[in-house]
Design a protein around this motif. Structure first.
Motif, PDB file in Angstrom:
ATOM      1  N   ARG A   1      -6.725  -8.064  -1.620  1.00 59.04           N
ATOM      2  CA  ARG A   1      -6.548  -6.850  -2.431  1.00 59.04           C
ATOM      3  C   ARG A   1      -5.358  -6.016  -1.971  1.00 59.04           C
ATOM      4  O   ARG A   1      -4.685  -5.393  -2.791  1.00 59.04           O
ATOM      5  CB  ARG A   1      -7.822  -6.009  -2.367  1.00 59.04           C
ATOM      6  CG  ARG A   1      -9.036  -6.707  -2.945  1.00 59.04           C
ATOM      7  CD  ARG A   1     -10.252  -5.817  -2.987  1.00 59.04           C
ATOM      8  NE  ARG A   1     -10.712  -5.406  -1.662  1.00 59.04           N
ATOM      9  CZ  ARG A   1     -11.454  -6.169  -0.857  1.00 59.04           C
ATOM     10  NH1 ARG A   1     -11.795  -7.394  -1.229  1.00 59.04           N
ATOM     11  NH2 ARG A   1     -11.841  -5.721   0.320  1.00 59.04           N
ATOM     12  N   PHE A   2      -5.116  -5.998  -0.676  1.00 62.92           N
ATOM     13  CA  PHE A   2      -3.999  -5.243  -0.108  1.00 62.92           C
ATOM     14  C   PHE A   2      -3.242  -6.175   0.832  1.00 62.92           C
ATOM     15  O   PHE A   2      -3.635  -6.350   1.985  1.00 62.92           O
ATOM     16  CB  PHE A   2      -4.493  -4.007   0.652  1.00 62.92           C
ATOM     17  CG  PHE A   2      -5.370  -3.115  -0.167  1.00 62.92           C
ATOM     18  CD1 PHE A   2      -4.823  -2.238  -1.091  1.00 62.92           C
ATOM     19  CD2 PHE A   2      -6.748  -3.136  -0.036  1.00 62.92           C
ATOM     20  CE1 PHE A   2      -5.625  -1.411  -1.857  1.00 62.92           C
ATOM     21  CE2 PHE A   2      -7.562  -2.317  -0.784  1.00 62.92           C
ATOM     22  CZ  PHE A   2      -6.998  -1.455  -1.696  1.00 62.92           C
ATOM     23  N   PRO A   3      -2.168  -6.810   0.332  1.00 62.80           N
ATOM     24  CA  PRO A   3      -1.438  -7.784   1.152  1.00 62.80           C
ATOM     25  C   PRO A   3      -1.004  -7.184   2.493  1.00 62.80           C
ATOM     26  O   PRO A   3      -0.489  -6.062   2.547  1.00 62.80           O
ATOM     27  CB  PRO A   3      -0.228  -8.135   0.282  1.00 62.80           C
ATOM     28  CG  PRO A   3      -0.666  -7.833  -1.113  1.00 62.80           C
ATOM     29  CD  PRO A   3      -1.568  -6.654  -0.996  1.00 62.80           C
ATOM     30  N   MET A   4      -1.213  -7.965   3.569  1.00 63.50           N
ATOM     31  CA  MET A   4      -0.924  -7.469   4.905  1.00 63.50           C
ATOM     32  C   MET A   4       0.484  -7.838   5.381  1.00 63.50           C
ATOM     33  O   MET A   4       1.011  -7.209   6.294  1.00 63.50           O
ATOM     34  CB  MET A   4      -1.952  -8.031   5.896  1.00 63.50           C
ATOM     35  CG  MET A   4      -3.397  -7.760   5.493  1.00 63.50           C
ATOM     36  SD  MET A   4      -3.762  -5.998   5.271  1.00 63.50           S
ATOM     37  CE  MET A   4      -3.632  -5.431   6.955  1.00 63.50           C
ATOM     38  N   SER A   5       1.093  -8.825   4.773  1.00 62.38           N
ATOM     39  CA  SER A   5       2.438  -9.232   5.189  1.00 62.38           C
ATOM     40  C   SER A   5       3.469  -8.229   4.675  1.00 62.38           C
ATOM     41  O   SER A   5       3.207  -7.458   3.738  1.00 62.38           O
ATOM     42  CB  SER A   5       2.762 -10.626   4.664  1.00 62.38           C
ATOM     43  OG  SER A   5       2.840 -10.609   3.251  1.00 62.38           O
ATOM     44  N   GLN A   6       4.654  -8.255   5.267  1.00 65.63           N
ATOM     45  CA  GLN A   6       5.714  -7.326   4.851  1.00 65.63           C
ATOM     46  C   GLN A   6       6.138  -7.593   3.407  1.00 65.63           C
ATOM     47  O   GLN A   6       6.285  -6.659   2.615  1.00 65.63           O
ATOM     48  CB  GLN A   6       6.913  -7.456   5.789  1.00 65.63           C
ATOM     49  CG  GLN A   6       8.047  -6.486   5.454  1.00 65.63           C
ATOM     50  CD  GLN A   6       9.170  -6.560   6.466  1.00 65.63           C
ATOM     51  OE1 GLN A   6       9.124  -7.338   7.416  1.00 65.63           O
ATOM     52  NE2 GLN A   6      10.206  -5.771   6.263  1.00 65.63           N
ATOM     53  N   MET A   7       6.293  -8.863   3.064  1.00 63.53           N
ATOM     54  CA  MET A   7       6.696  -9.195   1.703  1.00 63.53           C
ATOM     55  C   MET A   7       5.603  -8.829   0.713  1.00 63.53           C
ATOM     56  O   MET A   7       5.855  -8.237  -0.352  1.00 63.53           O
ATOM     57  CB  MET A   7       7.005 -10.690   1.616  1.00 63.53           C
ATOM     58  CG  MET A   7       7.408 -11.148   0.227  1.00 63.53           C
ATOM     59  SD  MET A   7       7.801 -12.914   0.187  1.00 63.53           S
ATOM     60  CE  MET A   7       8.205 -13.124  -1.539  1.00 63.53           C
ATOM     61  N   GLY A   8       4.356  -9.190   1.043  1.00 63.85           N
ATOM     62  CA  GLY A   8       3.248  -8.853   0.156  1.00 63.85           C
ATOM     63  C   GLY A   8       3.081  -7.350   0.016  1.00 63.85           C
ATOM     64  O   GLY A   8       2.770  -6.849  -1.079  1.00 63.85           O
ATOM     65  N   GLY A   9       3.304  -6.611   1.108  1.00 63.97           N
ATOM     66  CA  GLY A   9       3.190  -5.161   1.039  1.00 63.97           C
ATOM     67  C   GLY A   9       4.235  -4.545   0.124  1.00 63.97           C
ATOM     68  O   GLY A   9       3.940  -3.598  -0.618  1.00 63.97           O
ATOM     69  N   ALA A  10       5.462  -5.093   0.155  1.00 60.39           N
ATOM     70  CA  ALA A  10       6.525  -4.573  -0.716  1.00 60.39           C
ATOM     71  C   ALA A  10       6.189  -4.821  -2.187  1.00 60.39           C
ATOM     72  O   ALA A  10       6.364  -3.940  -3.040  1.00 60.39           O
ATOM     73  CB  ALA A  10       7.851  -5.223  -0.342  1.00 60.39           C
ATOM     74  N   VAL A  11       5.691  -6.024  -2.489  1.00 63.35           N
ATOM     75  CA  VAL A  11       5.305  -6.326  -3.867  1.00 63.35           C
ATOM     76  C   VAL A  11       4.172  -5.417  -4.318  1.00 63.35           C
ATOM     77  O   VAL A  11       4.174  -4.880  -5.442  1.00 63.35           O
ATOM     78  CB  VAL A  11       4.887  -7.808  -3.989  1.00 63.35           C
ATOM     79  CG1 VAL A  11       4.315  -8.096  -5.380  1.00 63.35           C
ATOM     80  CG2 VAL A  11       6.075  -8.719  -3.706  1.00 63.35           C
ATOM     81  N   TYR A  12       3.205  -5.226  -3.448  1.00 64.05           N
ATOM     82  CA  TYR A  12       2.048  -4.384  -3.783  1.00 64.05           C
ATOM     83  C   TYR A  12       2.490  -2.940  -4.045  1.00 64.05           C
ATOM     84  O   TYR A  12       2.031  -2.305  -5.008  1.00 64.05           O
ATOM     85  CB  TYR A  12       1.042  -4.434  -2.640  1.00 64.05           C
ATOM     86  CG  TYR A  12      -0.132  -3.509  -2.812  1.00 64.05           C
ATOM     87  CD1 TYR A  12      -1.177  -3.823  -3.680  1.00 64.05           C
ATOM     88  CD2 TYR A  12      -0.201  -2.304  -2.106  1.00 64.05           C
ATOM     89  CE1 TYR A  12      -2.257  -2.967  -3.832  1.00 64.05           C
ATOM     90  CE2 TYR A  12      -1.270  -1.449  -2.257  1.00 64.05           C
ATOM     91  CZ  TYR A  12      -2.293  -1.780  -3.119  1.00 64.05           C
ATOM     92  OH  TYR A  12      -3.353  -0.932  -3.271  1.00 64.05           O
ATOM     93  N   GLN A  13       3.372  -2.411  -3.211  1.00 66.79           N
ATOM     94  CA  GLN A  13       3.839  -1.041  -3.390  1.00 66.79           C
ATOM     95  C   GLN A  13       4.612  -0.879  -4.705  1.00 66.79           C
ATOM     96  O   GLN A  13       4.483   0.148  -5.389  1.00 66.79           O
ATOM     97  CB  GLN A  13       4.713  -0.618  -2.203  1.00 66.79           C
ATOM     98  CG  GLN A  13       3.960  -0.447  -0.896  1.00 66.79           C
ATOM     99  CD  GLN A  13       2.885   0.619  -0.974  1.00 66.79           C
ATOM    100  OE1 GLN A  13       3.033   1.627  -1.671  1.00 66.79           O
ATOM    101  NE2 GLN A  13       1.786   0.393  -0.266  1.00 66.79           N
ATOM    102  N   ASP A  14       5.401  -1.878  -5.077  1.00 62.89           N
ATOM    103  CA  ASP A  14       6.115  -1.821  -6.353  1.00 62.89           C
ATOM    104  C   ASP A  14       5.134  -1.782  -7.524  1.00 62.89           C
ATOM    105  O   ASP A  14       5.320  -1.021  -8.494  1.00 62.89           O
ATOM    106  CB  ASP A  14       7.049  -3.028  -6.503  1.00 62.89           C
ATOM    107  CG  ASP A  14       8.245  -2.954  -5.569  1.00 62.89           C
ATOM    108  OD1 ASP A  14       8.520  -1.837  -5.064  1.00 62.89           O
ATOM    109  OD2 ASP A  14       8.873  -4.009  -5.328  1.00 62.89           O
TER     110      ASP A  14
END
Length: 284
Positions: free
Chosen positions: A146-159
């Motif tokens: 639900r909330f990606p923990m990786s840096q790349m996943g976090g950037a996509v999630y924030q967008d």
């Protein structure tokens, strides 16, 4: 010596006398050989009894139906310790070893505490390893879905979150009144910075902002600001701190405060999205 009389050797005669007197010696020693010591009489045949020896009380016959003492029942046995009690005992033992090592820092005491710490670390490592393995095979427990923990996943999630919040703001501004309550900057040091943030959001998202001056003061960024003539009290905002931002439903007059004090653009976007799109209890 007469020829018709049998001659008994002297040794045999002495042995016979000794055997004859032996029971009497035993009686003199034990005082009861012939059974004459069963009463309180100490004369006559009872002279063999020992007058100083205490009388033995007859043993009570055991009841024929007497059973051996019952074993403790299962109900009376102490129950095993719970896991919480075991952990508490372990913690107390660790504390005792630590305090002993601090107060009496001998090599043995310090080593005992270090070894206990090492055992605890191994237990924690085993727990952590098992925790991670359970997450690997149980997606419903893994927050990463639900909330990606990786840096790349976090950037996509924030967008994605940013896009959803901007959409929520535009929809809210199109259907609700986006109200900002301010007063004279001389008394409200945060009012002008708040209006600056709201002005930039108006340019970025095309929202219509309703600025209400609680005391009738003039604000250059919003010269068209309305002066409060009682509408703030009708909306329940007359006593709210300044500045205050709220969403107002024009037809029903329902007011949903977003917050008071200086709210940044990100905070405004988040709060508008929460109150308009996220049902209570489903945010986390």
């Amino acid at each position: 010596m007469d020829e018709g009389r049998a001659t008994v050797p002297l040794g045999t005669l002495l042995l016979s006398i000794a055997l004859l007197l032996a029971p009497q010696a035993v009686a003199a020693r034990e005082g009861a050989y012939f059974g004459y010591c069963g009463d309180a009489i100490r004369t006559g045949w009872n002279f063999y009894c020992d007058p100083t020896a205490p009388e033995e009380e007859p043993e009570e016959a055991a009841a024929p139906d007497a059973l051996p003492e019952a074993l403790p029942s299962a109900a009376s046995a102490s129950p095993p310790k719970t896991y919480a009690e075991q952990i508490e005992t372990f913690r107390k033992q660790m504390d005792e070893l630590k305090y002993r090592a601090v107060l009496e820092p001998t090599p043995e005491h310090v080593q005992d505490y270090m070894e206990a710490q090492q055992r605890m670390s191994r237990m924690a490592a085993a727990f952590t390893d098992q925790w991670q393995r359970v997450l690997f095979r149980t997606p419903s427990l893994d927050i990463n879905t639900r909330f990606p923990m990786s840096q790349m996943g976090g950037a996509v999630y924030q967008d994605q979150i940013r896009t959803a919040r901007e959409t929520s703001l535009r929809e809210a501004a199109a259907n609700l009144g986006f109200m900002v309550v301010v007063e004279d900057p001389a008394r409200c040091g945060l009012c002008t910075p708040q209006l600056e943030i709201v002005a930039r959001m108006r340019e970025s998202f095309g929202i219509e902002v309703i600025v209400v001056s609680a005391d009738g003061s003039f604000h250059p960024l919003f010269p068209e600001a309305a002066v409060d003539t009682g509408q703030l009290r009708a909306f329940g905002l007359a006593d709210s701190p300044r500045p205050t931002i709220a969403l107002v439903e024009p037809r029903t007059g329902v007011v949903e405060p977003i917050g008071s004090g200086l709210l940044t653009e990100d905070v405004i976007l988040e709060r508008v999205h929460v109150v308009t799109k996220v049902p209570a209890g489903e945010r986390y």
